[in-house]
Design a protein around this motif. Structure first.
Motif, PDB file in Angstrom:
ATOM      1  N   TRP A  29       0.848  -1.113   0.055  1.00 26.23           N
ATOM      2  CA  TRP A  29      -0.118   0.120  -0.053  1.00 26.23           C
ATOM      3  C   TRP A  29       0.860   1.293   0.095  1.00 26.23           C
ATOM      4  N   TYR A  30       0.393   2.267  -0.743  1.00 25.06           N
ATOM      5  CA  TYR A  30       1.215   3.546  -0.894  1.00 25.06           C
ATOM      6  C   TYR A  30       0.508   4.757  -0.201  1.00 25.06           C
ATOM      7  N   VAL A  31       1.257   5.836   0.115  1.00 27.90           N
ATOM      8  CA  VAL A  31       0.732   6.852   0.853  1.00 27.90           C
ATOM      9  C   VAL A  31       0.010   7.538  -0.270  1.00 27.90           C
TER      10      VAL A  31
ATOM     11  N   TRP B  36      -9.028   3.716   3.619  1.00 28.59           N
ATOM     12  CA  TRP B  36      -7.780   4.337   4.280  1.00 28.59           C
ATOM     13  C   TRP B  36      -7.024   4.915   3.345  1.00 28.59           C
TER      14      TRP B  36
ATOM     15  N   GLY C  23      -6.670   5.852  -1.818  1.00 27.98           N
ATOM     16  CA  GLY C  23      -6.669   4.858  -0.602  1.00 27.98           C
ATOM     17  C   GLY C  23      -6.718   3.314  -0.851  1.00 27.98           C
TER      18      GLY C  23
ATOM     19  N   TYR D  78      -3.403   1.017  13.462  1.00 28.33           N
ATOM     20  CA  TYR D  78      -2.093   0.614  12.753  1.00 28.33           C
ATOM     21  C   TYR D  78      -0.760   0.406  13.548  1.00 28.33           C
TER      22      TYR D  78
ATOM     23  N   LEU E  45       5.883   4.410   7.276  1.00 28.10           N
ATOM     24  CA  LEU E  45       5.576   3.094   7.254  1.00 28.10           C
ATOM     25  C   LEU E  45       6.866   2.270   6.889  1.00 28.10           C
TER      26      LEU E  45
ATOM     27  N   ALA F 117       3.022   9.643   6.872  1.00 28.05           N
ATOM     28  CA  ALA F 117       3.112   8.427   7.617  1.00 28.05           C
ATOM     29  C   ALA F 117       4.444   7.916   7.609  1.00 28.05           C
TER      30      ALA F 117
ATOM     31  N   VAL G  48       4.078  -3.610   8.711  1.00 29.77           N
ATOM     32  CA  VAL G  48       2.691  -2.765   9.003  1.00 29.77           C
ATOM     33  C   VAL G  48       1.673  -4.026   9.317  1.00 29.77           C
TER      34      VAL G  48
ATOM     35  N   ILE H 164      -6.087   5.180  13.339  1.00 30.20           N
ATOM     36  CA  ILE H 164      -6.420   5.614  11.998  1.00 30.20           C
ATOM     37  C   ILE H 164      -7.325   6.803  12.089  1.00 30.20           C
TER      38      ILE H 164
ATOM     39  N   ILE I  75      -3.737   6.773   3.227  1.00 27.20           N
ATOM     40  CA  ILE I  75      -2.597   6.785   4.176  1.00 27.20           C
ATOM     41  C   ILE I  75      -1.933   8.196   3.911  1.00 27.20           C
TER      42      ILE I  75
ATOM     43  N   VAL J 105      -2.487  -3.921  10.621  1.00 27.67           N
ATOM     44  CA  VAL J 105      -3.717  -3.235  10.977  1.00 27.67           C
ATOM     45  C   VAL J 105      -4.597  -4.073  12.006  1.00 27.67           C
TER      46      VAL J 105
END
Length: 135
Positions: free
Chosen positions: A54-56, A101, A60, A78, A109, A107, A113, A88, A103, A115
């Motif tokens: 998952w990327y910022v 979400w 989402g 998280y 990360l 953040a 990670v 979150i 991100i 959740v």
């Protein structure tokens, strides 16, 4: 001779449950009550899954869970690198079963990670749902 009865556990989470047995032939003199036990709810996280990245920012990602038991709302947190769980944003009292979400860009990360989805009612014993590590 011992007898048994198949019982469907009710959808009522509680830590103060007892079962009472009454002899229909002699309801006054022959009653037996169990020790106190707990009916526990459970939350299973179905997304994210191990190996996902998952990327910022962007649009989402969906965090998805399944509730078993009377769990009106959940909160999402998280953890990075096995550290303490952090709330979150905007996910502290969710009544559905999914949350998108986004991100935040700030953040911090890593490839470690997790959740977690938990019951917001701390008085109702519930096994939280925790994802495997993802990136």
């Amino acid at each position: 001779m011992p007898s048994s009865f198949t019982w469907t556990v009710p959808n009522s989470i509680s830590s103060q449950v007892k079962v009472k047995i009454i002899d229909n032939n002699d309801p006054i003199d022959t009653t037996d009550e169990s020790d106190t036990f707990t009916i526990t709810g459970k939350i299973d996280l179905t997304a994210p899954t191990v190996g996902e990245t998952w990327y910022v920012g962007g649009s989402g990602y969906d965090i998805i869970w399944v509730k078993t038991g009377t769990i009106p709302t959940v909160k999402l947190e998280y953890s990075v690198g096995g550290g303490a769980y952090q709330q979150i944003q905007d996910a502290d009292s969710l009544s559905g079963n999914t949350f998108r979400w986004v991100i935040p860009n700030d953040a911090v990360l890593s490839s470690q990670v997790k959740v977690r989805a938990s019951n917001t009612n701390a008085t109702k014993p519930t096994i939280p749902g925790t994802s495997d590590y993802f990136t």
